[in-house]
Scaffold this active site. Structure first.
Site, PDB file in Angstrom:
ATOM      1  CE  LYS A  32      -0.391  -0.340   5.118  1.00 41.63           C
ATOM      2  NZ  LYS A  32      -0.807  -1.108   6.305  1.00 41.63           N
TER       3      LYS A  32
ATOM      4  NE  ARG B  10      -6.253   0.826  11.931  1.00 33.93           N
ATOM      5  CZ  ARG B  10      -5.603   0.787  11.070  1.00 33.93           C
ATOM      6  NH1 ARG B  10      -4.333   1.254  11.165  1.00 33.93           N
ATOM      7  NH2 ARG B  10      -4.548  -0.186  11.100  1.00 33.93           N
TER       8      ARG B  10
ATOM      9  CG  MET C  35       9.719  24.384  -1.034  1.00 31.57           C
ATOM     10  SD  MET C  35       8.770  25.103  -1.407  1.00 31.57           S
ATOM     11  CE  MET C  35       7.821  26.232  -0.374  1.00 31.57           C
TER      12      MET C  35
ATOM     13  CE1 TYR D 208      13.647  31.244   4.019  1.00 29.46           C
ATOM     14  CE2 TYR D 208      14.076  29.730   3.567  1.00 29.46           C
ATOM     15  CZ  TYR D 208      13.399  30.718   3.493  1.00 29.46           C
ATOM     16  OH  TYR D 208      12.878  30.483   1.749  1.00 29.46           O
TER      17      TYR D 208
HETATM   18  C1  LIG Z   1      -0.374  -2.113   6.634  1.00 32.58           C
HETATM   19  C2  LIG Z   1      -1.136  -3.020   7.372  1.00 32.58           C
HETATM   20  C3  LIG Z   1       0.456  -3.784   7.588  1.00 32.58           C
HETATM   21  C4  LIG Z   1       1.189  -3.791   8.074  1.00 32.58           C
HETATM   22  O1  LIG Z   1       2.190  -3.584   8.291  1.00 32.58           O
HETATM   23  P1  LIG Z   1       3.550  -3.460   8.830  1.00 32.58           P
HETATM   24  O2  LIG Z   1       3.680  -2.477  10.304  1.00 32.58           O
HETATM   25  O3  LIG Z   1       4.180  -2.365   7.687  1.00 32.58           O
HETATM   26  O4  LIG Z   1       4.855  -4.959   8.223  1.00 32.58           O
HETATM   27  C5  LIG Z   1      -0.159  -4.722   7.779  1.00 32.58           C
HETATM   28  N1  LIG Z   1      -2.036  -5.482   7.824  1.00 32.58           N
HETATM   29  C6  LIG Z   1      -2.870  -3.962   7.458  1.00 32.58           C
HETATM   30  C7  LIG Z   1      -3.518  -4.623   8.395  1.00 32.58           C
HETATM   31  C8  LIG Z   1      -2.068  -3.461   7.761  1.00 32.58           C
HETATM   32  O5  LIG Z   1      -2.911  -1.857   7.277  1.00 32.58           O
END
Ligand SMILES: *Cc1c(COP(=O)(O)O)cnc(C)c1O
Length: 360
Positions: free
Chosen positions: A38, A134, A304, A256
């Protein structure tokens, strides 16, 4: 951007990626290791990552359908698991056409599923909330959800949950979460998936049928206090060139806001990377960078497009030298600690104007 006059790059080491995958896959030998790609493969370019792993990985996981469709347009044809499930009813059709498996977590998604005619033929995974609060069905909702699935869907079902504290080796919460999921798994006789990277490394009982490997795939350990039998190899090196060198007198300020003042005559290198590239603006003076085998501290505020580093104590540093901001020599964890964030955020924030270039 096709023309690259600026050499600021995220160099992606696909050999390291494959080695990390094989190492972790071997640690969780009895389960299938899902590669989580992802957020554009945690900022590494999801399609490049997927292509490098496509012969050994059975299942990739992304957050939502759009990310999975981007993989398809880049020619990746492995099954993809959609971790947040459908956002729209029409996502079910897209999932069937494209061989996506859906993780379902809420009643509205079950309603869409039940309304399908003919029945949804893809794989259904159910997310159970075991304490992270969640996403997912509450444990006592599962019976009702099960009754709304068809026999085919129930037979292939994978029950999933997610750890909230898997990286804390002394926490009792992971044990409780796993027990809740395993109770359901034995009740319904289905497959399960619980472990993210920290779960795989710290909680071997959680490996189950499928692990979900994210961070560690990219060569970063989420479990600092659990030394691994083989070091993971950082896949991304964020680098940029020195574009100017100056010497400033005692008492001069840099950057800055005049936040850093020279306590001695100081030789400064200006490096072509800034917060617009994803280098954190929060990084404090003193955050290390790596140049020609030597370490130099960041001084003054991150701008930046540029940063300044103190090279007074370094030898043989010239305009055009490559600076590593993080990678194999500078741990991304050090940069994260110096900028009040975590490695995950730094990786996924490397911006679009930084080309992802394959090493080698
Ligand atoms: C992103 C995610 C993972 C991977 O987690 P890591 O800590 O990066 O290994 C696993 N399960 C779900 C549901 C996730 O959203």
């Amino acid at each position: 951007m096709n023309h690259t006059s600026r050499l600021t790059q995220a160099v992606i080491d696909l050999d390291a990626l494959v080695k990390n995958y094989q190492y972790i896959d071997n640690l969780a030998r009895d389960s299938n290791t899902i590669a989580v790609i992802k957020a554009d493969g945690y900022g590494h370019d999801a399609s490049k990552v997927a292509r490098a792993l496509s012969t050994q990985v059975k299942l990739f996981a992304v957050g939502f359908i759009d990310e999975a469709l981007a993989l398809r347009s880049d020619g990746i044809d492995n099954t993809v698991l959609i971790l947040e499930g459908p956002f729209k009813e029409s996502d079910f059709e897209i999932a069937i056409e494209n061989n996506f498996s859906l993780m379902l977590h809420s009643d509205y998604q079950i309603k869409w599923l039940s309304a399908m005619n003919p029945e949804f033929s893809g794989d259904v995974w159910l997310k159970v909330d075991t304490g992270m609060n969640r996403l997912g069905f509450h444990v006592d909702q599962i019976d009702n959800i099960m009754s709304q699935l068809t026999d085919k869907q129930r037979n292939k079902l994978v029950l999933c949950s997610h750890f909230s504290t898997a990286e804390q080796i002394n926490s009792t919460k992971p044990v409780e979460q796993l027990a809740k999921l395993k109770q359901l798994v034995s009740q319904y006789g289905c497959k399960f998936s619980m472990a993210n990277s920290a779960g795989i490394l710290n909680w071997p009982n959680s490996h189950g049928d499928h692990t979900r490997l994210g961070l560690a795939l990219y060569g970063i350990s989420p479990v600092a206090e659990n030394p691994l039998s083989q070091p993971l190899i950082p896949v991304m090196t964020l680098q940029a060139d020195i574009i100017a060198i100056h010497t400033v007198k005692v008492g001069e300020y840099v950057g800055y806001g005049d936040t850093w003042q020279a306590q001695r005559e100081t030789k400064l290198a200006t490096v072509a990377i800034g917060y617009a590239d994803g280098y954190p603006r929060n990084a404090k003076s003193g955050t290390p960078v790596f140049i020609n085998g030597q370490i130099a501290p960041l001084v003054g505020r991150v701008s930046m497009d540029m940063i300044t580093v103190d090279i007074t104590d370094l030898n043989d540093i010239f305009i055009g030298n490559t600076v590593e901001l993080w990678g194999k020599n500078i741990s991304i964890d050090i940069v994260a600690q110096n900028s009040d964030t975590i490695n995950y955020e730094l990786l996924t924030r490397v911006s679009k104007r930084v080309p992802k270039v394959i090493a080698g």
